[in-house]
Design an enzyme around this catalytic site. Structure first.
Site, PDB file in Angstrom:
ATOM      1  N   ARG A   1       1.204 -16.799  -1.086  1.00 20.75           N
ATOM      2  CA  ARG A   1       0.304 -16.073  -1.971  1.00 20.75           C
ATOM      3  C   ARG A   1       1.103 -15.565  -3.172  1.00 20.75           C
ATOM      4  NH1 ARG A   1      -3.991 -16.109   1.235  1.00 20.75           N
ATOM      5  NH2 ARG A   1      -4.010 -15.181   3.306  1.00 20.75           N
TER       6      ARG A   1
ATOM      7  N   GLU B   1      -7.682  -3.133  -0.128  1.00 16.77           N
ATOM      8  CA  GLU B   1      -6.706  -4.190  -0.328  1.00 16.77           C
ATOM      9  C   GLU B   1      -7.291  -5.282  -1.207  1.00 16.77           C
ATOM     10  OE1 GLU B   1      -4.115  -4.902   3.353  1.00 16.77           O
ATOM     11  OE2 GLU B   1      -6.146  -4.806   4.106  1.00 16.77           O
ATOM     12  N   GLU B   2      -6.392  -5.994  -1.882  1.00 13.39           N
ATOM     13  CA  GLU B   2      -6.835  -7.107  -2.718  1.00 13.39           C
ATOM     14  C   GLU B   2      -7.490  -8.205  -1.888  1.00 13.39           C
ATOM     15  OE1 GLU B   2      -5.246 -10.121  -2.156  1.00 13.39           O
ATOM     16  OE2 GLU B   2      -4.030  -9.074  -0.659  1.00 13.39           O
TER      17      GLU B   2
ATOM     18  N   LYS C   1     -11.281  -1.773   7.741  1.00 13.33           N
ATOM     19  CA  LYS C   1     -12.048  -2.018   6.527  1.00 13.33           C
ATOM     20  C   LYS C   1     -13.462  -2.396   6.956  1.00 13.33           C
ATOM     21  CE  LYS C   1      -9.931  -6.620   6.062  1.00 13.33           C
ATOM     22  NZ  LYS C   1      -8.827  -6.642   7.018  1.00 13.33           N
TER      23      LYS C   1
ATOM     24  N   ASP D   1     -15.346  -7.310   8.312  1.00 12.24           N
ATOM     25  CA  ASP D   1     -14.577  -6.225   7.695  1.00 12.24           C
ATOM     26  C   ASP D   1     -14.302  -6.464   6.214  1.00 12.24           C
ATOM     27  OD1 ASP D   1     -12.728  -8.201   8.198  1.00 12.24           O
ATOM     28  OD2 ASP D   1     -11.387  -6.969   9.418  1.00 12.24           O
ATOM     29  N   ARG D   2     -14.346  -7.721   5.771  1.00 19.51           N
ATOM     30  CA  ARG D   2     -14.106  -7.983   4.344  1.00 19.51           C
ATOM     31  C   ARG D   2     -15.414  -7.960   3.564  1.00 19.51           C
ATOM     32  NH1 ARG D   2      -9.370 -12.424   3.562  1.00 19.51           N
ATOM     33  NH2 ARG D   2      -7.935 -11.537   5.094  1.00 19.51           N
TER      34      ARG D   2
ATOM     35  N   SER E   1     -11.077 -13.521  12.284  1.00 21.95           N
ATOM     36  CA  SER E   1     -11.502 -13.023  10.978  1.00 21.95           C
ATOM     37  C   SER E   1     -12.162 -14.103  10.133  1.00 21.95           C
ATOM     38  CB  SER E   1     -10.301 -12.408  10.274  1.00 21.95           C
ATOM     39  OG  SER E   1     -10.714 -11.790   9.094  1.00 21.95           O
ATOM     40  N   HIS E   2     -11.567 -14.373   8.970  1.00 23.73           N
ATOM     41  CA  HIS E   2     -12.162 -15.292   8.003  1.00 23.73           C
ATOM     42  C   HIS E   2     -11.789 -16.743   8.264  1.00 23.73           C
ATOM     43  CE1 HIS E   2      -8.222 -13.895   6.901  1.00 23.73           C
ATOM     44  NE2 HIS E   2      -8.038 -15.049   6.299  1.00 23.73           N
TER      45      HIS E   2
ATOM     46  N   ASP F   1     -17.159 -11.362   5.864  1.00 26.73           N
ATOM     47  CA  ASP F   1     -16.413 -12.455   6.495  1.00 26.73           C
ATOM     48  C   ASP F   1     -16.750 -12.598   7.972  1.00 26.73           C
ATOM     49  OD1 ASP F   1     -15.191 -10.122   7.354  1.00 26.73           O
ATOM     50  OD2 ASP F   1     -13.252 -11.114   7.591  1.00 26.73           O
TER      51      ASP F   1
ATOM     52  N   THR G   1       0.872  -4.818   3.245  1.00 26.30           N
ATOM     53  CA  THR G   1      -0.374  -5.509   3.574  1.00 26.30           C
ATOM     54  C   THR G   1      -0.697  -5.335   5.055  1.00 26.30           C
ATOM     55  OG1 THR G   1      -0.063  -7.126   1.839  1.00 26.30           O
ATOM     56  CG2 THR G   1      -1.423  -7.793   3.703  1.00 26.30           C
TER      57      THR G   1
ATOM     58  N   ASP H   1     -15.617 -11.472  10.848  1.00 32.35           N
ATOM     59  CA  ASP H   1     -15.755 -10.306  11.728  1.00 32.35           C
ATOM     60  C   ASP H   1     -16.279  -9.074  10.994  1.00 32.35           C
ATOM     61  OD1 ASP H   1     -13.347 -10.158  10.313  1.00 32.35           O
ATOM     62  OD2 ASP H   1     -12.396  -8.924  11.836  1.00 32.35           O
TER      63      ASP H   1
ATOM     64  N   LYS I   1      -7.219  -9.152  18.987  1.00 30.01           N
ATOM     65  CA  LYS I   1      -6.439  -8.017  18.488  1.00 30.01           C
ATOM     66  C   LYS I   1      -6.812  -6.775  19.287  1.00 30.01           C
ATOM     67  CE  LYS I   1      -9.709  -7.627  14.619  1.00 30.01           C
ATOM     68  NZ  LYS I   1      -9.894  -7.533  13.180  1.00 30.01           N
TER      69      LYS I   1
HETATM   70  C1  G16 Z   1      -5.896  -9.053   7.746  1.00 27.56           C
HETATM   71  C2  G16 Z   1      -5.642  -7.593   7.734  1.00 27.56           C
HETATM   72  C3  G16 Z   1      -5.718  -7.088   6.319  1.00 27.56           C
HETATM   73  C4  G16 Z   1      -4.752  -7.848   5.445  1.00 27.56           C
HETATM   74  C5  G16 Z   1      -4.970  -9.320   5.580  1.00 27.56           C
HETATM   75  C6  G16 Z   1      -3.840 -10.030   4.900  1.00 27.56           C
HETATM   76  O1  G16 Z   1      -7.193  -9.271   7.273  1.00 27.56           O
HETATM   77  O2  G16 Z   1      -6.602  -6.935   8.532  1.00 27.56           O
HETATM   78  O3  G16 Z   1      -5.452  -5.740   6.321  1.00 27.56           O
HETATM   79  O4  G16 Z   1      -4.902  -7.521   4.097  1.00 27.56           O
HETATM   80  O5  G16 Z   1      -4.966  -9.682   6.935  1.00 27.56           O
HETATM   81  O6  G16 Z   1      -3.892 -11.360   5.148  1.00 27.56           O
HETATM   82  P1  G16 Z   1      -2.664 -12.274   4.804  1.00 27.56           P
HETATM   83  O7  G16 Z   1      -1.501 -11.841   5.634  1.00 27.56           O
HETATM   84  O8  G16 Z   1      -3.173 -13.643   5.124  1.00 27.56           O
HETATM   85  O9  G16 Z   1      -2.421 -12.100   3.332  1.00 27.56           O
HETATM   86  P2  G16 Z   1      -8.311  -9.932   8.185  1.00 27.56           P
HETATM   87  O10 G16 Z   1      -9.593  -9.768   7.428  1.00 27.56           O
HETATM   88  O11 G16 Z   1      -7.864 -11.368   8.290  1.00 27.56           O
HETATM   89  O12 G16 Z   1      -8.251  -9.208   9.480  1.00 27.56           O
END
Ligand code: G16
Length: 541
Positions: free
Chosen positions: A494, A361-362, A374, A279-280, A110-111, A275, A342, A277, A123
């Protein structure tokens, strides 16, 4: 069949699959252990179709070849793989759904940063196109601890650069266009004619920052080719294995280049980023950053302007730490609003059951029932559609929203890479203190709720506990403490801060100022500085 001579200890996947450093993933047998454990746990997949792709980060291409050899030996009939090994997470979800595949494997952290010194991840998404449910993830984890062999076939590497069909062992491999399915889906949801007129009007400029991650090709296809935006509207649009040395997380800290451009004298009208991949998303107006929580609420309130959602929303959902801005919209629309833990996987059942249409999501994720992930590009197109219809600026639309619904002033403070033991101790101490908090007065108000969030799935009844410590005050303010499930180094604490302002004239736009009382209370309650040695967050969003 290959016997694993050096067993690799099982690894528990985090919020979104298994994420580790590239070095960990390159250990012989490590990737194979996870993939074989997954295949051992899946049922009825013989002869079925699997979708495979990733965000293009370092090790993506090699990992795909490994997945193909294991998939062939484990009896899959066909694998659809994105050309160049590329598939954004929402595009993978779209392909799984449109091709009615058994499921898909997405290679992404992801990010998180990429490159030889960066992170890698894997995943599994199920046949609905969404992240594997908790029960499956747990079963895979258990299997990784006892596995002693993996199955593979001897076969040369597949040429991922060329579209077309080939064989690995007896299994068909189809290299597909990674962009077309998703771009076509977008055309069914949004008013491309209206957006094309906006982008071609000469008085509207946009800047989309792909952060050298997966969305570059998607953005070129949709914004430039299909919607006629100038090619320069897409920046950092070539996916690079190390994301150009950047951190492809679309927030004000890591997308600083976009923010600088949007706050410059000649700023475009609309800015956005996605981001690693895809999705964000991050939405920025001219000199105005939209928080993800507000973005979800604004999209819900304006959904009737968008063809794909004009018939109305069945319901909405947000993750627990996300602000209640969308709750206010749902109340006004008279539709249900769900609060989930989350992680996108928790929206899956609600979407499949037709209980919700939009969710978010935030953590910069917004999406709908069009896929089961997303979707960054989708969110950008949604905003463009709303802008095209309303003919107002991003800032004017958000300020109008606050006037109608009140403002949920919101911020997240991240303390990244803190000592894991210290972070765990902080959470444990706070958890113990929760029962004594209700009734106590702090500067933001009197505590009315203090708990460790647990969720009962509205569809299958499954219960998920330990999802974050929330402390609510009598005036609607809230502090949430939670440990990230996606980091790879130490722990990330967080702290989510939220305060409701019915009268939006009382405060300017500065959220940190408006939240100062809550920030001080969070420190008072958790002793962050004393426990972690950090006096400032690493990232503020
Ligand atoms: C992933 C999940 C999201 C989630 C995020 C939370 O995001 O796909 O649904 O909100 O993790 O991240 P953390 O546990 O670090 O707060 P992504 O974009 O990393 O796949």
């Amino acid at each position: 069949m290959i016997v694993i001579t050096t067993p690799i200890a099982g690894q528990r996947p985090g919020t979104s699959g298994l994420r580790k450093s590239v070095q960990v993933f390159r250990q012989p047998g490590y990737l194979e252990n996870f993939v074989q454990s997954l295949f051992d746990v899946l049922e009825h997949h013989k002869g079925a179709t699997l979708v495979v792709g990733g965000d293009g980060r370092y090790f993506n291409d090699q990992a795909i070849q490994t997945v193909l050899r294991l998939a062939a030996a484990n009896g899959f009939g066909r694998v659809l793989v994105g050309q160049g090994g590329i598939l954004s997470t929402p595009a993978a979800s779209a392909v799984i759904r449109s091709r009615k595949a058994y499921g898909g494997i997405i290679l992404s952290a992801s990010h998180n940063p990429g490159g030889p010194e960066g992170d890698f991840g894997i995943k599994y998404n199920a046949g609905n196109g969404g992240p594997a449910p908790e029960a499956l993830t747990e079963a895979v984890y258990r299997r990784t601890q006892s596995i002693e062999r993996y199955l593979g076939v001897e076969s040369p590497d597949v040429d991922l650069g060329t579209l077309g069909n080939t064989l690995v062992g007896g299994m068909a491999v189809e290299v597909i266009d990674p962009v077309a399915t998703h771009a076509d889906l977008m055309e069914t949801l949004f008013d491309f004619g209206a957006i094309r007129r906006l982008l071609g009007s000469g008085s509207f400029r946009m800047r989309f920052d792909a952060m050298h991650a997966v969305t570059g090709p998607y953005a070129h296809e949709v914004f430039v080719k299909r919607l006629g935006a100038p090619a320069a509207s897409v920046v950092n649009g070539t996916p690079l294995p190390d994301f150009g040395g950047g951190h492809p997380d679309p927030n004000p800290t890591y997308a600083a280049e976009l923010v600088a451009a949007m706050f410059a004298a000649d700023a475009p009208d609309f800015g956005a980023a996605s981001d690693g991949d895809g999705d964000r998303n991050m939405i920025v107006g001219r000199r105005f950053i939209v928080t993800p929580s507000d973005s979800l609420a604004v999209l819900a309130a304006n959904a009737q302007l968008v063809p794909g959602y004009a018939a109305g929303l069945k319901g909405v959902a947000r993750s627990m730490p996300t602000s209640a801005a969308v709750d206010a919209v749902a109340a006004a629309l008279g539709i249900p609003c769900f609060e989930t833990p989350t992680g996108w996987k928790f929206f899956g059942n609600l979407l499949d059951a037709g209980r919700i249409t939009l969710c978010g999501e935030e953590s910069a994720g917004t999406g709908s029932d069009h896929v089961r992930e997303k979707d960054g590009l989708w969110a950008v197109l949604f905003w463009l559609n709303v802008l095209a219809v309303r003919g107002e600026s991003v800032e004017a639309i958000v300020r109008d929203h606050w006037r109608r619904f009140g403002r949920h002033v919101y911020s997240r403070h991240d303390y990244e890479g803190v000592d894991a033991a210290a972070a765990t101790a902080l959470m444990a101490r706070l958890r113990e203190a929760l029962p004594g908090l209700p009734g106590q007065k702090f500067s933001p108000g009197t505590v009315t709720l203090a708990d460790d969030f647990a969720y009962t799935d509205q569809v299958d009844g499954s219960v998920t506990t330990g999802q974050g410590l929330r402390i609510g005050f009598d005036n609607g303010s809230r502090i949430v403490f939670r440990l990230s499930g996606t980091g790879t180094e130490g722990a990330t604490l967080r702290v989510y801060l939220e305060r409701f302002e019915a009268d939006v004239q009382r405060h300017g736009t500065d959220a940190q100022q408006a939240l100062a009382g809550l920030i001080a209370t969070a420190e008072q309650l958790a002793g962050i500085a004393a426990t972690t040695g950090r006096t400032q967050p690493t990232v503020i969003t």
